[in-house]
Design an enzyme around this catalytic site. Structure first.
Site, PDB file in Angstrom:
ATOM      1  N   CYS A  35      18.887 -21.108  19.620  1.00 50.58           N
ATOM      2  CA  CYS A  35      17.508 -20.380  19.484  1.00 50.58           C
ATOM      3  C   CYS A  35      16.643 -21.272  18.444  1.00 50.58           C
ATOM      4  CB  CYS A  35      17.692 -18.903  18.815  1.00 50.58           C
ATOM      5  SG  CYS A  35      16.001 -18.166  18.158  1.00 50.58           S
ATOM      6  N   HIS A  60      17.870 -27.179  65.474  1.00 46.54           N
ATOM      7  CA  HIS A  60      16.616 -27.677  66.139  1.00 46.54           C
ATOM      8  C   HIS A  60      15.440 -26.781  65.180  1.00 46.54           C
ATOM      9  CE1 HIS A  60      13.530 -29.140  68.907  1.00 46.54           C
ATOM     10  NE2 HIS A  60      13.222 -28.000  69.183  1.00 46.54           N
ATOM     11  N   CYS A 119      12.399 -33.468  65.684  1.00 46.78           N
ATOM     12  CA  CYS A 119      12.027 -32.269  65.494  1.00 46.78           C
ATOM     13  C   CYS A 119      11.522 -31.760  63.961  1.00 46.78           C
ATOM     14  CB  CYS A 119      12.950 -31.381  66.088  1.00 46.78           C
ATOM     15  SG  CYS A 119      14.401 -31.036  65.561  1.00 46.78           S
ATOM     16  N   CYS A 155      17.082 -12.315  17.155  1.00 44.90           N
ATOM     17  CA  CYS A 155      15.816 -12.239  16.353  1.00 44.90           C
ATOM     18  C   CYS A 155      14.647 -11.747  17.334  1.00 44.90           C
ATOM     19  CB  CYS A 155      15.259 -13.854  15.757  1.00 44.90           C
ATOM     20  SG  CYS A 155      15.044 -15.082  16.964  1.00 44.90           S
ATOM     21  N   CYS A 205      15.986 -14.215  22.488  1.00 46.53           N
ATOM     22  CA  CYS A 205      17.160 -14.015  21.661  1.00 46.53           C
ATOM     23  C   CYS A 205      17.452 -12.691  21.372  1.00 46.53           C
ATOM     24  CB  CYS A 205      16.748 -14.772  20.543  1.00 46.53           C
ATOM     25  SG  CYS A 205      18.236 -14.755  19.265  1.00 46.53           S
ATOM     26  N   CYS A 262      16.458 -18.659  15.153  1.00 50.45           N
ATOM     27  CA  CYS A 262      17.521 -18.659  14.462  1.00 50.45           C
ATOM     28  C   CYS A 262      18.448 -19.931  14.097  1.00 50.45           C
ATOM     29  CB  CYS A 262      18.493 -17.842  15.280  1.00 50.45           C
ATOM     30  SG  CYS A 262      18.249 -16.176  15.530  1.00 50.45           S
TER      31      CYS A 262
END
Length: 397
Positions: A269, A350, A64, A219, A216, A272
């Site tokens: 980051c 089903h 099915c 920054c 971030c 950074c």
């Protein structure tokens, strides 16, 4: 078979024309190519006569899940017409016979034949070829319809990919710095890189692009990654009352909500050069022509798998995903044309399909096909939703 017949016809015409003029100054290969082109154009322009598609599929032993997905794909007009016109035989790069695609096309031909005598189609041969390609679906145990859909589309794509399987090695271009490109340019470059390797009608219709963005807190730099998706798996919000309905919009909001990551859980980051507190968000960068949504009704724990029966209400027309895309994309509207329901429990379930045609909506329960009203579409059993893009401006190539 079609390609073989065309090759034979072209070769015969080439030999005939060359034999009539021994001084002909055009090569047989050029002549062959020209004649092949004419035959392919004529074949594409040939009108495809369709029945109403209201034919069932025999259940060959817990199939099915397969029947429901085939019915939904059968009512995906772009895919159906592409298969019935045999266009994939001219588009595909590989010279290997696309066995599964051929069997899939045969199923569509039988479902959409103009024979007015209603009868159910037997998918046994198609399922046999599918299991040979993907042995994990062997046996007669119940399978997950969403999993089957993913495996099926991936296999069809592999067979009819317009790009070669092996690619010439190219020099890796250095990654640009964090302020290198606008988001749209970066997304477009990543999309091109993807379709340079994977390009088929499956990609044309079902593939979209997600943007995962990290912001971030120190920054304020945004770092973006772009991933291709063929469907969206949406979580269902938890409710205190399992009978209380939630909306598809609430599921989309939960999927795309902004997540806060601590320093311990966030990646470094790139500006950074250290781990900081960040926020993570998901947006749809490129919208597919066919949007498949899975409602995550099944959740696994250490001991068992549980099914959620929370009703999820969904729009039949004008589902607007523009708020989940780029800020400048505007409304992105989709209309529902098919859905797959799962009734019962995890172990005793089903699958059925509900598809739209010119006369309204029909329920496909294996070999049984019945017309239903719009009021019967919304239920607590909806599992997969198939939407088609209404305005093409959002699907940018």
């Amino acid at each position: 078979m079609l390609r073989t017949q065309m090759d034979t016809t072209c070769q015969s015409l080439c030999r005939s024309l060359v034999s009539q003029n021994e001084n002909i100054d055009i090569s047989q290969s050029v002549l062959y190519t020209s004649l092949m082109g004419l035959l392919l154009v004529a074949d594409k322009e040939r009108e495809i006569k369709l029945g109403n598609g209201q034919a069932g599929l025999h259940n060959t032993g817990n199939t099915c899940f397969l029947n429901a997905i085939l019915q939904c794909l059968s009512h995906t007009q772009g895919l159906r017409d592409y298969c019935l016109s045999k266009t994939y035989l001219q588009d595909m790069y590989s010279s290997q016979e696309p066995e599964l695609m051929n069997e899939f096309t045969k199923i569509l031909e039988e479902l959409w034949c103009t024979d007015e005598e209603k009868r159910a189609v037997n998918p046994k041969r198609f399922y046999h070829v599918f299991k040979e390609a993907l042995p994990c679906f062997s046996g007669y145990s119940q399978q997950d319809a969403h999993e089957f859909l993913r495996f099926l589309l991936n296999r069809l794509h592999t067979e009819i990919n317009r790009r070669p399987t092996h690619h010439t090695a190219t020099a890796n271009t250095p990654e640009p710095s964090y302020n290198r490109l606008r988001i749209s340019e970066e997304a477009a470059a990543m999309w091109k890189k993807y379709v340079d390797k994977d390009d088929s009608i499956i990609v044309d219709l079902f593939s979209g692009q997600l943007r995962s963005s990290l912001h971030c807190s120190v920054c304020s730099h945004y770092s973006n990654t772009f991933d291709v998706f063929c469907d969206l798996s949406l979580p269902i919000p938890k409710t205190s009352d399992s009978r209380a309905a939630v909306t598809l919009r609430e599921c989309l909001d939960l999927f795309s909500h902004v997540e806060k990551l601590s320093e311990e859980n966030s990646p470094m980051c790139e500006k950074c050069n250290r781990c900081t507190e960040t926020t993570k968000s998901l947006t749809i960068q490129r919208f597919p022509k066919i949007l498949v949504i899975q409602l995550k009704r099944f959740t696994a724990s250490k001991c068992s798998i549980r099914k959620s029966t929370v009703p999820v209400s969904f729009p039949l027309t004008d589902l607007d995903l523009g708020t989940y895309g780029p800020s400048d994309c505007g409304p992105v509207l989709y209309d529902l044309y098919a859905l797959c329901d799962h009734t019962g429990t995890v172990n005793m379930g089903h699958y059925t399909a509900v598809c739209q045609d010119k006369g309204g909506w029909c329920c496909y329960n294996d070999s049984c096909v019945t017309q239903i009203s719009v009021d019967q579409l919304q239920s607590s059993q909806a599992y997969l939703l198939f939407y088609t893009l209404k305005n093409n401006m959002a699907s940018r190539k």
